[in-house]
Design a protein around this motif. Structure first.
Motif, short mmCIF file in Angstrom:
data_model
loop_
_atom_site.label_atom_id
_atom_site.label_comp_id
_atom_site.label_asym_id
_atom_site.label_seq_id
_atom_site.Cartn_x
_atom_site.Cartn_y
_atom_site.Cartn_z
N UNK A 509 39.98 48.73 43.60
CA UNK A 509 41.28 49.25 43.18
C UNK A 509 42.29 49.20 44.33
N UNK A 510 41.82 49.62 45.51
CA UNK A 510 42.72 49.64 46.66
C UNK A 510 43.16 48.22 47.04
N UNK A 511 42.22 47.28 47.01
CA UNK A 511 42.56 45.90 47.34
C UNK A 511 43.54 45.31 46.32
N UNK A 512 43.28 45.58 45.04
CA UNK A 512 44.15 45.08 43.98
C UNK A 512 45.56 45.62 44.17
N UNK A 513 45.68 46.92 44.44
CA UNK A 513 47.01 47.52 44.59
C UNK A 513 47.67 47.13 45.91
N UNK A 514 46.86 46.80 46.93
CA UNK A 514 47.44 46.30 48.19
C UNK A 514 48.09 44.93 47.97
N UNK A 515 47.46 44.11 47.12
CA UNK A 515 48.05 42.82 46.78
C UNK A 515 49.36 43.04 46.03
N UNK A 516 49.34 43.97 45.08
CA UNK A 516 50.57 44.30 44.35
C UNK A 516 51.66 44.76 45.31
N UNK A 517 51.28 45.61 46.27
CA UNK A 517 52.25 46.12 47.23
C UNK A 517 52.85 44.99 48.08
N UNK A 518 52.01 44.06 48.49
CA UNK A 518 52.51 42.91 49.25
C UNK A 518 53.52 42.12 48.42
N UNK A 519 53.22 41.92 47.14
CA UNK A 519 54.12 41.18 46.26
C UNK A 519 55.43 41.94 46.04
N UNK A 520 55.34 43.26 45.97
CA UNK A 520 56.57 44.06 45.83
C UNK A 520 57.43 43.95 47.08
#
Length: 820
Positions: A509-520
């Motif tokens: 979950x943390x890795x998935x949301x870290x990718x989302x954060x990078x894209x944001x």
């Protein structure tokens, strides 16, 4: 060079040679644009061998081929997609790194081809990608627009249309095919001559004509050898320069033919609020359809002596009604050029043409005035008249339809030619693009035709290509997925279901949301660079990007933003997670109210974004010139996907699928493909609101809706609407938005609030509160986002194309092997 034995040294040498030969420069002297051209030509060199081999294979095996006719192909940039599908990205990247050149910057030099506007064109592009990847023989057929739709600029909050000069530096991927040019005729008159056998011969005289010349663009399949073709027709003068007229001083007449040709291919969807615009649009439609059908028939006859084999080898697919002239044009060629009798020609035509309906709204079903149509296309009009006469006779004779009821189904009525009706009558298949859409056209919009032709109607839910909108657009998420479930999802998207194993694992979950954060953060940087607005990448990115139309309800979105702003102003302790509302949309040049909504969004943004007292809890951004290349950045960064069309109005939607694939959670109505998205991911992992399609249709039938009742009872709505007309957001012009206010409450001669914005507003507001609540629970949100990606497998265009190919077109896979 071939992709399979390509080395970095070979590719580097090709790039350096291209820079030298094309621009007389060395790599250190070349501009970024010149380096892009050199890289693109080197990639094209790899493609061409496989392109040639593909068409050798088709020549040898003679498979049935689909010709996908579409006014739009919203392709997006070709370089990145081509090196990805060729699987040479690592080699190209290695060479660019060795030359100390950023490949991303080189890719950014490529303009988006100006060949489409919205979902219709992007769907066509996804279909071409899937057809090539799945080894199906296919051509995309359209127009080589010189300026496309337009380049959108926002000036003082208003949309301003500028020419989209996407061909200014040429297109390195295209090849002109002069040898396939054909003549297309307009205007004039038709003389009927009796032949010795008693048959009528129709002679088109005193016409104007242009030469249609195709430019071919390669469509590269993923990880195979198939390279199909997008064939775009350009228009040239039959005689480019009239020296006699010039010598007489008649300078305009000297270039008259050339100007006629240029006008036809100038822009996509010319403004048709006036007669000249309507005429040009009809010319465009006939131009590319006639050129395609003529060339296909010529090619067919080179290989086959019996015209009766045509439906076994050719299918013309009509993508919405714009190319529906394929039906009478094929009839013209079979009757006038091939000498067939009507019944035989009609039997072949109706076994060769298939039609996709893309709209539920009856007012959007295309019509052409008889006066314009008959003058511009006199022989085609005669054929349409005969199609209509025979269809009416069929309805009376076989279905006992009374003459007074024929008006409802007639192809020609009230001085108009109804193109959707002709498409249904002249095709063997009629499909909708989502399950709900198909049911509505069967039971509401086209129910009379469904009763006559029940076996023609079928549903094919739209899809998107995961190769562009995940593998290319979101490489970090693509790697995350592949590391867990393997790479099979790239060509078999339902394999994403395997991600469900990981949705409860905290580390994942943390890795998935870290990718989302990078894209944001990447999108925040883009917004800062292009719009000059600082946004917080830790806020909720709530995004609505799509064509601007009232039924898509961008207006409801911005009215809700105004409501939230009022709450923050009225209650200093109003508790909300900071939210960035992001819009992107083009409005048709002649669509005044849509353009006014863009101005409203930007006016609201100006007030909210410059108010320090709300502590940046809301930011509003309108991204200028929304297109495929910035869409790839936008989709991967979204937390919330706004799919809020009035139920029963959106045929399918494909943006909803792209957001879902990238881990955004849908906030939407039960409309179009949203219904099927919710079925896949579960309503608990979506935010659904608003009336059902049945409720909307019931209101439309009864006329019982009165928005004043809501206005009078709901103080929040009342305040927001009053702010439209009291100068709150436009103090220098308080009446600017009165048209929107009047349309919502009084209707301006139409039913008020026809898209039920006020009716659905409270439900929408409550759904937005649920978004706020859910986002506070980081684990819950991460799981919802991951489940959206994991359950998006149904929405691949590969699945859609398999259904078209097997259930409508009857195609056989025809794999290509260049290594034999």
């Amino acid at each position: 060079m071939t992709r399979w034995d390509l080395t970095a040294e070979e590719f580097k040498e090709a790039v350096l040679e291209n820079i030298k030969n094309q621009f007389r420069r060395t790599i250190d002297q070349a501009t970024k644009e010149q380096i892009f051209q050199a890289v693109a030509l080197a990639v094209k060199d790899i493609i061409v061998d496989e392109w040639i081999e593909t068409h050798k294979t088709y020549e040898t095996k003679d498979p049935k081929t689909v010709y996908y006719l579409s006014m739009e192909f919203l392709m997006g940039r070709a370089l990145g997609n081509s090196i990805l599908n060729l699987r040479v990205y690592d080699v190209v990247k290695e060479v660019m790194d060795a030359l100390d050149i950023d490949l991303n910057i080189i890719e950014d030099q490529e303009p988006d081809p100006g060949l489409g506007n919205g979902g219709l064109g992007r769907l066509a592009a996804c279909f071409l990608d899937s057809l090539a990847t799945l080894d199906y023989p296919a051509y995309g057929c359209g127009i080589r627009y010189r300026y496309g739709i337009f380049e959108q600029q926002i000036v003082d909050g208003y949309q301003v249309e500028r020419p989209d000069e996407w061909l200014k530096n040429g297109n390195p991927f295209e090849i002109k095919r002069e040898e396939y040019g054909v003549e297309v005729k307009f205007l004039g008159s038709v003389r009927v001559v009796k032949e010795p056998n008693g048959r009528d011969k129709f002679i088109h005289e005193n016409y104007q004509s242009v030469r249609a010349v195709p430019y071919d663009i390669p469509i590269v399949g993923y990880n195979n050898y198939t390279v199909n073709t997008l064939r775009l027709w350009d228009a040239e003068a039959i005689r480019k320069f009239d020296l006699e007229s010039f010598d007489r001083g008649e300078y305009h007449k000297a270039v008259e033919q050339e100007n006629l040709a240029k006008t036809i291919v100038e822009v996509l969807y010319p403004n048709d609020n006036h007669y000249q615009g309507k005429e040009l649009r009809l010319k465009q439609q006939y131009f590319f359809v006639s050129a395609t059908v003529q060339q296909v028939l010529r090619k067919f006859k080179q290989k086959h002596t019996h015209i009766g084999l045509l439906p076994e080898k050719v299918v013309f697919h009509i993508n919405d009604t714009h190319p529906s002239l394929a039906i009478p044009e094929l009839m013209r060629l079979l009757l006038d050029e091939e000498g067939l009798e009507w019944d035989e020609a009609w039997a072949l035509t109706t076994k060769t043409c298939a039609y996709t309906n893309h709209t539920i709204m009856s007012e959007a079903l295309e019509k052409w005035p008889v006066e314009l149509f008959s003058r511009l296309l006199p022989r085609i009009y005669m054929i349409v008249e005969e199609i209509n006469r025979r269809f009416n006779h069929f309805l009376i004779k076989d279905y006992m339809v009374k003459k007074e009821h024929l008006h409802r189904m007639a192809i020609i009525a009230d001085g108009d030619i109804r193109m959707a009706y002709m498409s249904i009558v002249g095709s063997y298949s009629v499909n909708g693009v989502a399950r709900l859409h198909t049911e509505i056209i069967k039971q509401e919009v086209l129910k009379d035709f469904y009763q006559v032709y029940p076996n023609k109607f079928n549903s094919k839910t739209n899809g998107i290509t995961q190769r562009r909108f995940l593998l290319l657009a979101n490489p970090a998420l693509a790697t995350f997925i592949t590391e867990r479930i393997g790479s099979g999802w790239v060509t078999d998207l339902p394999q994403l279901k395997g991600l469900e194993t990981y949705v409860d694992r905290e580390e994942d979950q943390k890795l998935f949301m870290a990718i989302k954060q990078h894209n944001k953060e990447r999108l925040a940087d883009y917004i800062k660079e292009h719009e000059g607005i600082n946004v917080d990448p830790h806020s909720i990115f709530d995004i609505q990007v799509k064509r601007l139309h009232e039924y898509k309800r961008q207006l409801m979105n911005i009215l809700h933003v105004m409501y939230l702003y009022n709450q923050l102003k009225e209650h200093s302790d109003y508790d909300m997670v900071p939210r960035t509302f992001i819009f992107g949309a083009k409005a048709a040049p002649g669509y005044r109210r849509a353009k006014l909504i863009i101005k409203l969004i930007n006016s609201v943004a100006d007030v909210i974004n410059n108010d320090p007292n709300i502590h940046h809890k809301i930011k509003v951004v309108f991204i200028e010139n929304y297109c495929v290349s910035n869409a790839q950045i936008i989709f991967s960064a979204a937390d919330v996907s706004e799919q809020i069309s009035t139920a029963s109005k959106e045929a399918s939607g494909t943006g909803n699928m792209k957001f879902m694939l990238n881990g955004a959670v849908t906030l939407g109505t039960m409309d179009g493909a949203n219904i099927e998205i919710v079925e896949e991911v579960g309503e608990e992992n979506s935010f659904i609101f608003g009336m059902s399609s049945q409720e909307v249709i019931r209101f439309q039938h009864t006329g019982a809706y009165n928005p004043w009742d809501i206005y009078n009872k709901n103080k929040d709505i009342r305040k927001v609407l009053i702010q439209l007309i009291n100068g709150y957001y436009m103090p220098d012009d308080p009446d600017l938005f009165r048209e929107i206010y009047d349309a919502l409450l009084d209707g301006e001669g139409q039913p008020p609030d026809p898209y039920y914005i006020l009716k659905d507003f409270e439900s929408y507001k409550e759904a937005q509160k649920k978004v706020d609540e859910a986002y506070r629970d980081k684990k819950r949100w991460a799981k919802m986002a991951m489940l959206n990606t994991a359950n998006s497998g149904k929405f691949s265009s590969d699945r859609t194309i398999e259904q078209y190919a097997t259930e409508i077109w009857g195609l056989q896979k025809t794999p290509v092997d260049i290594r034999k």
